[in-house]
Design an enzyme around this catalytic site. Sequence first.
Site, short mmCIF file in Angstrom:
data_model
loop_
_atom_site.label_atom_id
_atom_site.label_comp_id
_atom_site.label_asym_id
_atom_site.label_seq_id
_atom_site.Cartn_x
_atom_site.Cartn_y
_atom_site.Cartn_z
N GLU A 275 20.07 81.19 -19.06
CA GLU A 275 19.94 81.13 -17.71
C GLU A 275 20.91 79.94 -16.70
O GLU A 275 20.85 80.25 -15.54
CB GLU A 275 18.34 80.39 -17.42
CG GLU A 275 17.30 81.69 -18.14
CD GLU A 275 17.46 82.83 -17.07
OE1 GLU A 275 17.45 82.78 -15.98
OE2 GLU A 275 17.67 83.94 -17.68
N TRP A 306 17.84 99.35 7.59
CA TRP A 306 16.72 98.34 7.59
C TRP A 306 15.68 98.62 8.55
O TRP A 306 16.14 99.13 9.72
CB TRP A 306 17.23 96.83 7.64
CG TRP A 306 18.08 96.49 6.31
CD1 TRP A 306 19.48 96.11 6.48
CD2 TRP A 306 17.67 96.12 5.11
NE1 TRP A 306 19.88 95.77 5.20
CE2 TRP A 306 18.99 95.84 4.32
CE3 TRP A 306 16.64 96.11 4.24
CZ2 TRP A 306 19.04 95.35 3.10
CZ3 TRP A 306 16.68 95.88 2.93
CH2 TRP A 306 17.83 95.75 2.44
N TRP A 360 17.21 91.68 3.45
CA TRP A 360 17.15 90.46 2.69
C TRP A 360 17.45 89.15 3.15
O TRP A 360 16.94 88.11 2.52
CB TRP A 360 18.07 90.73 1.22
CG TRP A 360 19.77 90.61 1.77
CD1 TRP A 360 20.25 91.80 2.07
CD2 TRP A 360 20.43 89.48 1.55
NE1 TRP A 360 21.82 91.30 2.46
CE2 TRP A 360 21.73 89.92 2.14
CE3 TRP A 360 20.28 88.19 1.50
CZ2 TRP A 360 22.75 89.04 2.38
CZ3 TRP A 360 21.53 87.16 1.39
CH2 TRP A 360 22.53 87.91 1.95
N TRP A 383 18.62 87.04 -4.02
CA TRP A 383 18.00 87.95 -3.03
C TRP A 383 18.73 89.01 -3.11
O TRP A 383 18.50 90.30 -2.86
CB TRP A 383 18.07 87.29 -1.52
CG TRP A 383 16.66 86.62 -1.59
CD1 TRP A 383 16.20 85.35 -1.67
CD2 TRP A 383 15.55 87.38 -1.17
NE1 TRP A 383 15.19 85.02 -1.60
CE2 TRP A 383 14.45 86.22 -0.99
CE3 TRP A 383 15.28 88.41 -0.63
CZ2 TRP A 383 13.18 86.58 -0.63
CZ3 TRP A 383 13.70 88.77 -0.24
CH2 TRP A 383 12.75 87.79 -0.26
#
Length: 469
Positions: A275, A306, A360, A383
Amino acid sequence: MTTLVWLRQDLRLADNPALYHACRSDESAVVVFIDDPTPTSTTQLGAASRVWLHHSLQALDSALRSFGNRLIVRQGEALSTLQALLAETGATRVFWNRVYEPASLARDKHLKQTLKAVCEVHSYNASLLQEPWDVLKADATPYKVFTPFWKAALKIGVVQPPLPLPTRIPAPTVLPASLSITDLGLLPDIRWDVPMMAHWEVGETTARHKLQQFLTQHAADYKTARNIPAQPGTARLSPHLHFGEISPRQAVYFAEHYLAENLHAEAGVRHFIQEIGWREFSYHLLYHFPHTVDRPLDVRFERFAWADNYAEILQRWQHGKTGFPIVDAGMRELWHTGWMHNRVRMIVASLLTKNLLVPWQAGENWFRDTLVDADLASNVFGWQWTAGCGADAAPYFRIFNPILQSQKFDPEGEYIRRWVPELARRDNKLIHLPRELGDGLKDYPLPLVDLGKSRERALRLFTGIKVSG
């Protein structure tokens, strides 16, 4: 003689290369933080991060005072402020640790070129395991997929002993004038931050303690527990890493040290270190593809259709009133604590970008303003990954179903009940379902969108740009 040590995203004393090298000689050190309000500066933090910064600076100043020094706080454009401090202190050197956001890189390059004409200047790596330019493919191009990137990073080596705490941080006989930390105006006039910060302790000492507590209590189960939002299965180190109260080098080194004596925890510890690798990868991408701050890595998404006029939808999502229980729980957790569980971050982002077709960037901006760990590289990367326009092999069909995700990762509804009290009396089966699929509950909103139809719409639009690209 005197050295200026300019701190930014490295608010700690241990494993701080700029501070360490400044203190190796007999010269005195003036440790300075500059609140730079210029529009291109990445010090323009969101509201929640500014609150954290206030407390982090206080903790740093307290630590410096224990060495007979103190933090010098200034506000203004960085170059002119450093030049003024050089004149005031007679300093002959300026040391800082590098930051890697595009605006800061450009600013720091200009700073170094200008200041070298009048003093010695050195910059160091304090916030990454490896420099972004050191991990490249065989053809010297940057990676766009995590797995080969991390394999290359591991081959180079990610375990390095951190630098020790300085034994002394000598101050000059007369320290320059300083603003108080309160003068920076980091705290809001209406003190909404007080209940938020009740969930946190800030500073280097806390960060080190939190890492050790995680390793001894949760690391062994981390690989699976990290996906359960109701459990304390994550390290919650992200804001401490963001502000440099602890370094990734410290996190990896102490994790490896723990693993050497606790082999039963290998799967969890390895996943924890990976991570940290994802954080590295996000900085790798931002450095090599600086346009991704606000534009997609996958350029085909420049023409994605979008939604228009999404202000009301976005507001319901921001306030945790989407009608999907785990999404609303996550958004309310964010509002109350300045943090959100990582699994839930992916779920709420997927609903916003894929089911609701909100760009986003709108979600990334909200996270940047409300997260205490609003790290630019990680936030943008997360994102874009969820929206399907970032670094991933085949992302467009990955659409998280919030009901199935809730049932899988919060099976008893504990997380939902904690943050959505109007659903607390629902049984374990109904608590995951939108109102229209459950009982006659009246004080919880209807779902914003039909999951099935909106999924089909998203796939159609995503497939369209893939084919036309």
